[in-house]
Design an enzyme around this catalytic site. Sequence first.
Site, PDB file in Angstrom:
ATOM      1  N   ARG A 114       0.854  -1.195   0.000  1.00 50.54           N
ATOM      2  CA  ARG A 114       0.000   0.000   0.000  1.00 50.54           C
ATOM      3  C   ARG A 114       0.885   1.238   0.000  1.00 50.54           C
ATOM      4  NH1 ARG A 114      -1.449   1.611   4.607  1.00 50.54           N
ATOM      5  NH2 ARG A 114      -2.288  -0.353   5.395  1.00 50.54           N
ATOM      6  N   TYR A 153     -16.902  16.552 -15.276  1.00 50.98           N
ATOM      7  CA  TYR A 153     -17.160  15.106 -15.394  1.00 50.98           C
ATOM      8  C   TYR A 153     -18.171  14.710 -14.304  1.00 50.98           C
ATOM      9  CZ  TYR A 153     -16.336  10.106 -14.958  1.00 50.98           C
ATOM     10  OH  TYR A 153     -16.495   8.747 -14.869  1.00 50.98           O
ATOM     11  N   ASP A 179      -7.704  18.725 -14.165  1.00 49.06           N
ATOM     12  CA  ASP A 179      -8.008  17.382 -14.665  1.00 49.06           C
ATOM     13  C   ASP A 179      -7.601  17.371 -16.139  1.00 49.06           C
ATOM     14  OD1 ASP A 179      -9.185  15.106 -15.764  1.00 49.06           O
ATOM     15  OD2 ASP A 179     -10.964  15.199 -14.488  1.00 49.06           O
ATOM     16  N   LYS A 225      -8.202   6.337 -19.240  1.00 46.87           N
ATOM     17  CA  LYS A 225      -8.532   6.843 -20.573  1.00 46.87           C
ATOM     18  C   LYS A 225      -7.282   6.829 -21.466  1.00 46.87           C
ATOM     19  CE  LYS A 225     -12.328   7.419 -18.265  1.00 46.87           C
ATOM     20  NZ  LYS A 225     -12.715   8.666 -17.650  1.00 46.87           N
TER      21      LYS A 225
END
Length: 380
Positions: free
Chosen positions: A46, A98, A170, A195
């Site tokens: 982690r 978004y 973004d 993406k």
Amino acid sequence: MRFNTKVIHGNQHHDPSTGAVMPPIYQTSTYAQKSPGDHKGFEYSRTGNPTRQALENAFSSIENGTYGLAFGSGLAAIDAVIKLLKPGDEVIATNDLYGGTYRLFTQIFKRFGIVFHFTGLNVIENIEHLINSNTKLIWVETPTNPMLNIIDIEAVVQIAKKNQIRVAVDNTFATPYLQQPLNLGADIVMHSATKYLGGHSDVVMGALVVNDKALADQLYFIQNASGAVCGPMDSFLVLRGLKTLHVRMQRHCENGAIIARFLAKHPKVDKVFWPGFESHPNHSIAKKQMRDFGGMVSFSTRGNTKGDAIKIVENLKLFTLAESLGGVESLCGHPATMTHASIPKEEREKTGVTDSLIRLSVGIEDPNDLLEDLEQALKK
Ligand SMILES: *Cc1c(COP(=O)(O)O)cnc(C)c1O
């Protein structure tokens, strides 16, 4: 090192133990220690994993930043940024955001006392109007999704700096191939690496890149403390995808331009949203800030009915009807019922996301096949 070399070699090293050219997939949760605290830089996956670290180094290189962080999704990356704030802090964000970002802000973080304002960021007075001593962050998304508005990052940074407010961008739609927000003065760049960065529709992942050491330390702390990390296999896949980002983006842009121009001339099409048109309201900003205009194109049909839009997306064959974007294959979507369904209808329509809007993620297939597909679907 130039961008096209950075996407392949930026901050990358061959594996020191075997010479492996690609970093191995370190599919391990933990690492042996000789004595408590005596280890080789990794304790628990982690906190850190060598495959993820190789990817994080690549992220920082392509965005021309210093520190990169990888997360289990784009929303997990945004979640980490908002966790820099505390109750009472205020955020000013793009109004045609978004849908998932809007949902995270209004349905999760609002409950924790963080205040969000949504406005058109291209009108500087809109921002000035909302700034007060609690304003801590301006959240920019450009090009916006799905309306393809372009926000002038430098102009937003200028007003933010004057007021000691951080700017996060973004950069999912543009990718660093088209624009590098840190170079324009932004503090944080965020990606849904799901993406274009991954580029093959096979991974869900998020990324952050920053320059400031103190900010990076806070974000690494949140990444580890909240734990929304990605696994080594996904890290490997995105690292592999990244290496062709520049060639893929070049073709996405070429095909996007061909499709946008075809649609603009088509008798059944009403409006086409693509920043490459001189008639696009933000064309000059796009030209100033971006290298090219990207592979996302939205359009509405004459008659403007939801039924027509649904029929078209059902009839498209090469354009797969699916959520998401930025993969090598072309996709189409109906934002009002898919990606933006979580935004109330009035809010949605204010920004232009009407029931008749169709969004295309133009892939890198032969453009003539894509045109033929659109022609047959529009004819029906
Ligand atoms: C997809 C997307 C996100 C969310 O990313 P996930 O990887 O799906 O969590 C955020 N911003 C934009 C612009 C996106 O397209």
